[in-house]
Design a protein around this motif. Structure first.
Motif, PDB file in Angstrom:
ATOM      1  N   ILE A 252      44.194  41.384  44.088  1.00 50.64           N
ATOM      2  CA  ILE A 252      43.059  40.464  44.200  1.00 50.64           C
ATOM      3  C   ILE A 252      43.486  39.026  43.933  1.00 50.64           C
ATOM      4  CG2 ILE A 252      40.874  39.777  43.162  1.00 50.64           C
ATOM      5  CD1 ILE A 252      40.264  42.170  44.497  1.00 50.64           C
ATOM      6  N   GLY A 253      44.370  38.840  42.949  1.00 49.24           N
ATOM      7  CA  GLY A 253      44.779  37.501  42.565  1.00 49.24           C
ATOM      8  C   GLY A 253      45.300  36.706  43.744  1.00 49.24           C
ATOM      9  N   LEU A 254      45.759  37.423  44.765  1.00 51.64           N
ATOM     10  CA  LEU A 254      46.364  36.743  45.897  1.00 51.64           C
ATOM     11  C   LEU A 254      45.396  36.529  47.039  1.00 51.64           C
ATOM     12  CD1 LEU A 254      49.561  38.760  45.540  1.00 51.64           C
ATOM     13  CD2 LEU A 254      49.400  36.303  45.362  1.00 51.64           C
ATOM     14  N   THR A 255      44.158  36.985  46.867  1.00 49.80           N
ATOM     15  CA  THR A 255      43.252  36.905  48.004  1.00 49.80           C
ATOM     16  C   THR A 255      41.985  36.101  47.731  1.00 49.80           C
ATOM     17  OG1 THR A 255      42.595  39.102  47.330  1.00 49.80           O
ATOM     18  CG2 THR A 255      43.927  38.966  49.290  1.00 49.80           C
ATOM     19  N   PRO A 256      42.047  35.091  46.831  1.00 52.00           N
ATOM     20  CA  PRO A 256      40.799  34.348  46.586  1.00 52.00           C
ATOM     21  C   PRO A 256      40.242  33.737  47.872  1.00 52.00           C
ATOM     22  CG  PRO A 256      42.685  33.161  45.673  1.00 52.00           C
ATOM     23  CD  PRO A 256      43.159  34.519  46.077  1.00 52.00           C
ATOM     24  N   GLN A 257      41.141  33.321  48.761  1.00 50.87           N
ATOM     25  CA  GLN A 257      40.673  32.724  50.017  1.00 50.87           C
ATOM     26  C   GLN A 257      39.867  33.736  50.818  1.00 50.87           C
ATOM     27  OE1 GLN A 257      44.634  32.023  51.309  1.00 50.87           O
ATOM     28  NE2 GLN A 257      44.579  29.815  50.951  1.00 50.87           N
ATOM     29  N   THR A 258      40.382  34.971  50.870  1.00 48.17           N
ATOM     30  CA  THR A 258      39.711  36.007  51.653  1.00 48.17           C
ATOM     31  C   THR A 258      38.355  36.359  51.046  1.00 48.17           C
ATOM     32  OG1 THR A 258      41.910  36.835  52.058  1.00 48.17           O
ATOM     33  CG2 THR A 258      40.116  38.234  52.747  1.00 48.17           C
ATOM     34  N   VAL A 259      38.333  36.534  49.711  1.00 51.74           N
ATOM     35  CA  VAL A 259      37.073  36.866  49.049  1.00 51.74           C
ATOM     36  C   VAL A 259      36.052  35.771  49.329  1.00 51.74           C
ATOM     37  CG1 VAL A 259      35.949  37.211  46.831  1.00 51.74           C
ATOM     38  CG2 VAL A 259      38.211  38.182  47.231  1.00 51.74           C
ATOM     39  N   HIS A 260      36.512  34.539  49.253  1.00 48.66           N
ATOM     40  CA  HIS A 260      35.610  33.426  49.512  1.00 48.66           C
ATOM     41  C   HIS A 260      35.074  33.474  50.940  1.00 48.66           C
ATOM     42  CE1 HIS A 260      33.826  29.478  49.151  1.00 48.66           C
ATOM     43  NE2 HIS A 260      34.339  29.210  50.337  1.00 48.66           N
ATOM     44  N   ARG A 261      35.927  33.848  51.878  1.00 44.45           N
ATOM     45  CA  ARG A 261      35.482  33.928  53.275  1.00 44.45           C
ATOM     46  C   ARG A 261      34.371  34.967  53.453  1.00 44.45           C
ATOM     47  NH1 ARG A 261      40.624  34.409  57.187  1.00 44.45           N
ATOM     48  NH2 ARG A 261      39.236  34.538  58.984  1.00 44.45           N
ATOM     49  N   PHE A 262      34.495  36.106  52.768  1.00 48.90           N
ATOM     50  CA  PHE A 262      33.454  37.135  52.857  1.00 48.90           C
ATOM     51  C   PHE A 262      32.137  36.620  52.283  1.00 48.90           C
ATOM     52  CE2 PHE A 262      37.157  40.204  52.683  1.00 48.90           C
ATOM     53  CZ  PHE A 262      37.049  40.559  54.013  1.00 48.90           C
ATOM     54  N   LYS A 263      32.221  36.017  51.085  1.00 49.22           N
ATOM     55  CA  LYS A 263      31.015  35.523  50.425  1.00 49.22           C
ATOM     56  C   LYS A 263      30.334  34.482  51.277  1.00 49.22           C
ATOM     57  CE  LYS A 263      32.073  36.056  45.534  1.00 49.22           C
ATOM     58  NZ  LYS A 263      32.508  35.372  44.335  1.00 49.22           N
ATOM     59  N   TYR A 264      31.129  33.578  51.799  1.00 47.03           N
ATOM     60  CA  TYR A 264      30.582  32.462  52.547  1.00 47.03           C
ATOM     61  C   TYR A 264      29.933  32.942  53.840  1.00 47.03           C
ATOM     62  CZ  TYR A 264      30.273  28.201  55.230  1.00 47.03           C
ATOM     63  OH  TYR A 264      29.802  27.172  55.988  1.00 47.03           O
ATOM     64  N   ARG A 265      30.623  33.824  54.554  1.00 49.43           N
ATOM     65  CA  ARG A 265      30.124  34.261  55.853  1.00 49.43           C
ATOM     66  C   ARG A 265      28.755  34.935  55.731  1.00 49.43           C
ATOM     67  NH1 ARG A 265      32.576  35.794  60.780  1.00 49.43           N
ATOM     68  NH2 ARG A 265      33.840  33.944  60.438  1.00 49.43           N
ATOM     69  N   PHE A 266      28.577  35.753  54.666  1.00 48.80           N
ATOM     70  CA  PHE A 266      27.367  36.570  54.598  1.00 48.80           C
ATOM     71  C   PHE A 266      26.382  36.118  53.522  1.00 48.80           C
ATOM     72  CE2 PHE A 266      30.761  39.450  56.184  1.00 48.80           C
ATOM     73  CZ  PHE A 266      30.296  39.521  57.492  1.00 48.80           C
ATOM     74  N   GLY A 267      26.793  35.149  52.696  1.00 48.30           N
ATOM     75  CA  GLY A 267      25.885  34.627  51.674  1.00 48.30           C
ATOM     76  C   GLY A 267      25.471  35.641  50.627  1.00 48.30           C
ATOM     77  N   ILE A 268      26.224  36.728  50.485  1.00 50.80           N
ATOM     78  CA  ILE A 268      25.835  37.733  49.484  1.00 50.80           C
ATOM     79  C   ILE A 268      26.930  37.887  48.435  1.00 50.80           C
ATOM     80  CG2 ILE A 268      24.371  39.047  51.061  1.00 50.80           C
ATOM     81  CD1 ILE A 268      26.648  41.035  51.419  1.00 50.80           C
ATOM     82  N   ASP A 269      26.535  38.451  47.305  1.00 53.41           N
ATOM     83  CA  ASP A 269      27.512  38.708  46.248  1.00 53.41           C
ATOM     84  C   ASP A 269      28.516  39.736  46.734  1.00 53.41           C
ATOM     85  OD1 ASP A 269      26.572  37.035  44.387  1.00 53.41           O
ATOM     86  OD2 ASP A 269      25.415  38.541  43.279  1.00 53.41           O
ATOM     87  N   VAL A 270      29.761  39.562  46.308  1.00 53.73           N
ATOM     88  CA  VAL A 270      30.789  40.541  46.637  1.00 53.73           C
ATOM     89  C   VAL A 270      31.212  41.186  45.323  1.00 53.73           C
ATOM     90  CG1 VAL A 270      33.139  40.807  47.498  1.00 53.73           C
ATOM     91  CG2 VAL A 270      31.555  39.283  48.679  1.00 53.73           C
ATOM     92  N   GLY A 271      31.149  42.487  45.239  1.00 51.78           N
ATOM     93  CA  GLY A 271      31.581  43.180  44.026  1.00 51.78           C
ATOM     94  C   GLY A 271      33.102  43.213  44.001  1.00 51.78           C
ATOM     95  N   ILE A 272      33.692  42.654  42.944  1.00 57.51           N
ATOM     96  CA  ILE A 272      35.151  42.583  42.911  1.00 57.51           C
ATOM     97  C   ILE A 272      35.697  43.448  41.787  1.00 57.51           C
ATOM     98  CG2 ILE A 272      37.127  41.031  42.750  1.00 57.51           C
ATOM     99  CD1 ILE A 272      35.353  38.826  43.734  1.00 57.51           C
ATOM    100  N   LEU A 273      36.596  44.351  42.139  1.00 57.56           N
ATOM    101  CA  LEU A 273      37.211  45.233  41.146  1.00 57.56           C
ATOM    102  C   LEU A 273      38.679  44.871  41.012  1.00 57.56           C
ATOM    103  CD1 LEU A 273      35.609  48.541  42.381  1.00 57.56           C
ATOM    104  CD2 LEU A 273      35.343  47.604  40.084  1.00 57.56           C
ATOM    105  N   HIS A 274      39.048  44.251  39.914  1.00 61.30           N
ATOM    106  CA  HIS A 274      40.455  43.904  39.717  1.00 61.30           C
ATOM    107  C   HIS A 274      40.846  44.144  38.274  1.00 61.30           C
ATOM    108  CE1 HIS A 274      39.324  40.161  37.724  1.00 61.30           C
ATOM    109  NE2 HIS A 274      38.361  40.105  38.610  1.00 61.30           N
ATOM    110  N   SER A 275      42.128  44.013  37.997  1.00 56.56           N
ATOM    111  CA  SER A 275      42.631  44.422  36.685  1.00 56.56           C
ATOM    112  C   SER A 275      42.151  43.492  35.572  1.00 56.56           C
ATOM    113  CB  SER A 275      44.152  44.467  36.711  1.00 56.56           C
ATOM    114  OG  SER A 275      44.638  43.220  37.150  1.00 56.56           O
ATOM    115  N   GLY A 276      41.638  42.320  35.914  1.00 58.34           N
ATOM    116  CA  GLY A 276      41.185  41.389  34.880  1.00 58.34           C
ATOM    117  C   GLY A 276      39.828  41.754  34.291  1.00 58.34           C
ATOM    118  N   LEU A 277      39.129  42.734  34.871  1.00 58.32           N
ATOM    119  CA  LEU A 277      37.797  43.076  34.364  1.00 58.32           C
ATOM    120  C   LEU A 277      37.908  43.912  33.099  1.00 58.32           C
ATOM    121  CD1 LEU A 277      35.888  44.244  37.583  1.00 58.32           C
ATOM    122  CD2 LEU A 277      35.972  41.970  36.566  1.00 58.32           C
TER     123      LEU A 277
END
Ligand code: ADP
Ligand code: ZN
Ligand code: ZN
Length: 732
Positions: A252-277
């Motif tokens: 996940i740490g390497l894909t902030p750009q991608t996560v942002h693209r999903f959020k932005y495109r659809f305007g909805i929350d994205v549930g993120i599961l990564h080791s920092g939780l």
């Protein structure tokens, strides 16, 4: 009285029977039982009328934790499949599939959340009295339609507006459990999107044609060809149907750009599961997904176990990435599990990569998966040109040839960024005495210590043990100790002093450790705060560096002589992925590979003909050598303080699989070994392996299935640690 079979977190390939008074509990409900002197949390995995044990001695279930199963039917089936396919204890499989909080007995019901709602006064309030407080007015208007989550109201309208409304007694707080009617569907928007090009359009319509049924796609597209855009447009259809999408990514740490693209495109929350939780945060995403409150869930390997109320699509991005294979405990491959899950849930699965794994490619070539190709870069960006640089007889400065230093300089002068990859962190891979040749070794692993100058330490990269850098040689007391070879730390120092006018940054697991560190580094690079980027594997994964126009790969020669048959495939993927980092934007890029073996057929084929061509030949080679994906493997590993014990244990296993012991010759299963692992010794333990191979997956499965219980009870198990790896990737 019912007899319930309970899966317990015990490393035994069996269920445990307990008595239960009342209607038998359904499979998937957690219970607390006593097991010897301990209390354990287990999961009901079956009901039976009789037991292999003396019923009068069976204990009763002590407490029932859940009202209803924590897994839905498809996850229950997946767990059973995992236990059966990987020959792994079911209790441990279930543990792996559960969030830690549930393993500890936390409630799996969603916790109530605080919402603002209109008070009686607010319901009939005259809005014109708020004409000079637009925020308060808008909030009141919105609350007429729905209650708003406390934290969201605060973020959108500010604490002051809320405080003021409370003082006027217009709004009040209530607590409720979020309804399972999805909240995201109201928020769903579709931001402007590019018009898909022909290849993308074909891919999207193929995927859409399979919505609501199983289908597996290999989305095979060079970096920047618009794979993510294909995901986005396929996801759009799924979300519009009110269904959920689960996306796996390597890190996940390497894909902030991608996560942002999903959020932005659809305007909805994205549930993120990564080791920092933390455990609770992780549980919350799990619950929200299970209740259908999240439209998109994105996570690393173990996210494949996330339950969904209305699954619609599975995506495995960078499907070739080795992080999808778990290397300890339950050694599952998340990509393979994704295939099983998509079948079970009757939904499509998209495997995306610029460098598909040979297994996946083979499945596409044989028609098991539908092969979708994107051969051109989207937009105007062009692909980086690729070159080999012969460094034989060339003087090297901190590992870099003069010709390459000149090239770096040219790119820097043009205002571009350059990226250097080296597969070694630390300052140097060894410390040697110039007088007598003595090399400092880790005694527990029999491998040279890596020099970490900044930490003043010698560190073993295999077991983590460390000591301070000695001043003199242990053997001859000379103080002429010199470091051998180059690591990221030395490369960074060298380049910093060679190009003092430019800023350099090093990205490896030493510098990028800690919360948000990597994120901050990546954004400082995108803000052009640094011109010279130095790093390890991390650089090859997913992240786009639009301003990088030169990628230089140092020191990959070692991989050309590796004892691991997958080394060539991994090297080709690495080189292609690194080359893909350059020239993303409209700036043309180039990639250079320094090598002592410029004529090597693998390098020549890859550089001149590309990954797809390389992969075809690599598959042919595998076929001729009877290696996966044309054969199937299982690896028994054993380690012990004595090499003899580890060897004897595997020898006994090997005998179990000989014809004399009832394994049918027609099963075609043969053993290689026991032989020492590629790393013979680690952390003071001697390591041995026994490889089983068969041209038929079912033969291998049957043979192991017949013998696994017997292996579990071999006498030597008390002296050694052993594991079984089905479809092994790691022979080290
Ligand atoms: P990949 O995931 O294959 O690396 P992306 O989907 O990230 O590729 O696309 C690379 C770039 O091209 C992105 O900036 C994206 O916005 C852009 N892009 C993708 N598809 C199109 C298209 N059809 N038209 C214009 N730009 C596109
Ligand atoms: Zn010496
Ligand atoms: Zn060590």
């Amino acid at each position: 009285m019912a007899i319930l079979s309970i899966a317990l977190p015990i490393p035994k390939r069996q269920l445990f029977d307990y008595l239960y008074e009342g209607t038998p509990l359904p499979v998937g409900v957690r219970v607390c039982v006593s097991f010897g002197p301990r209390k354990l949390i287990g999961v009901v995995w079956g009901v039976s009328e009789k037991s292999d044990w003396d019923i009068s001695k069976l204990k009763s279930i002590e407490t029932v934790i859940d009202d209803s199963p924590i897994f839905n039917t498809s996850l229950i089936k997946l767990c059973s499949w995992l236990a059966q396919y990987y020959k792994h204890p079911i209790g441990d499989v279930i543990q792996t599939a559960m969030p830690v909080a549930l393993r500890k007995g936390e409630s799996c019901l969603a916790k109530p959340i605080q919402y603002w709602t209109l008070s009686d006064v607010g319901l009939s309030a005259d809005l014109s009295t708020l004409s000079r407080a637009p925020k308060q007015r808008t909030l009141i208007q919105l609350l007429h339609n729905q209650d708003i989550v406390k934290s969201k109201a605060r973020a959108d309208f500010g604490a002051a507006a809320i405080k003021s409304l409370v003082e006027k007694d217009l709004i009040k707080l209530i607590e409720k459990v979020p309804s399972s009617v999805s909240t995201w569907q109201q928020d769903l928007i579709i931001q402007d999107k590019p018009i898909a090009n022909v290849e993308q359009a074909i891919a999207i319509s193929c995927i859409e044609a399979k919505l609501n049924q199983y289908g597996c796609f290999l989305l095979d597209g060079i970096t920047g060809s618009g794979k993510t855009e294909v995901y986005l447009q396929a996801i759009e259809q799924v979300l519009k149907q009110g269904e959920q999408v689960l996306i796996l990514v390597p890190e996940i740490g390497l894909t902030p750009q991608t996560v942002h693209r999903f959020k932005y495109r659809f305007g909805i929350d994205v549930g993120i599961l990564h080791s920092g939780l933390n455990n609770n945060e992780r549980l919350q995403v799990w619950q929200q997904s299970a209740n259908g409150q999240l439209g998109i869930i994105i996570g690393t390997r173990s996210a494949i176990f996330t339950p969904m109320l209305k699954p619609g699509l599975l995506i495995v991005d960078e499907e070739h990435d080795s992080s999808y294979k778990q290397q300890d405990g339950l050694r599952y491959h998340a990509r393979d599990l994704a295939v099983m899950r998509a079948r079970e849930e009757k939904i499509p699965l998209v495997l995306g990569s610029a460098t598909p794994a040979l297994e996946t490619l083979n499945n596409a070539l044989t028609g098991k998966y539908q092969h979708l190709k994107l051969n051109r870069r989207a937009g105007n960006a062009s692909l980086a040109t690729q070159h080999i640089f012969d460094i034989r007889q060339q003087p090297l400065k901190f590992g870099v040839a003069q010709g390459m230093l000149d090239r770096i300089s040219q790119h820097l002068q043009q205002g571009s960024q350059v990226m250097l990859f080296i597969n070694r962190r630390g300052y140097a891979p060894a410390l040697m005495c110039h007088q007598c040749g003595f090399v400092e070794h880790c005694k527990r692993c029999d491998k040279p210590f890596t020099v970490h100058k900044q930490l003043y330490k010698l560190q073993c990269h295999h077991c983590g043990s460390a000591k301070s850098i000695p001043k003199s040689c242990q053997q001859c007391q000379s103080n002429e100790l010199t470091s051998m070879g180059v690591g990221t730390e030395q490369l960074e120092q060298g380049l910093a002093s060679h190009f003092p006018q430019y800023s350099s940054i090093r990205i490896d697991s030493d510098t990028a450790r800690g919360k948000n560190k990597l994120d901050n580094m990546l954004s400082s690079i995108n803000n052009n705060e640094h011109q010279i980027l130095i790093g390890t594997q991390i650089l090859s994964k997913g992240h786009h560096f639009p301003n990088v126009t030169l990628v230089l790969i140092l020191d990959v020669d070692g991989a050309l002589f590796s004892g691991d048959y997958r080394a060539a495939e991994h090297l080709a993927q690495l080189i292609t992925q690194l080359a893909g980092r350059a020239g993303r934007a409209e700036k043309p890029g180039e990639m250079w590979l320094q090598t002592h073996d410029p004529g090597h057929p693998l390098l020549q084929d890859l550089i001149n003909n590309g990954y797809a061509h390389f992969a075809q030949y690599a598959l042919l080679e595998r076929q001729h050598a009877n290696l996966p994906p044309y054969t199937f493997q299982a690896l028994f590993k054993a380690q012990a303080l004595s090499a003899r014990d580890a060897f004897d244990f595997l020898q006994q296993i090997s005998q179990l699989f000989s014809a004399a012991n009832g394994v049918d010759i027609k099963d075609n299963v043969f053993c290689v070994g026991p032989i020492p692992a590629l790393m013979e010794k680690r952390q003071g333990q001697y390591r041995m392996q026994l490889l089983l191979q068969s041209p038929l997956r079912s033969s291998l499965q049957n043979a192991i299935g017949q013998k696994i219980k017997q292996i579990e009870t071999l006498n030597l198990t008390s002296k050694i640690r052993w594991s079984l790896d089905i479809d092994p990737h790691d022979f080290s």
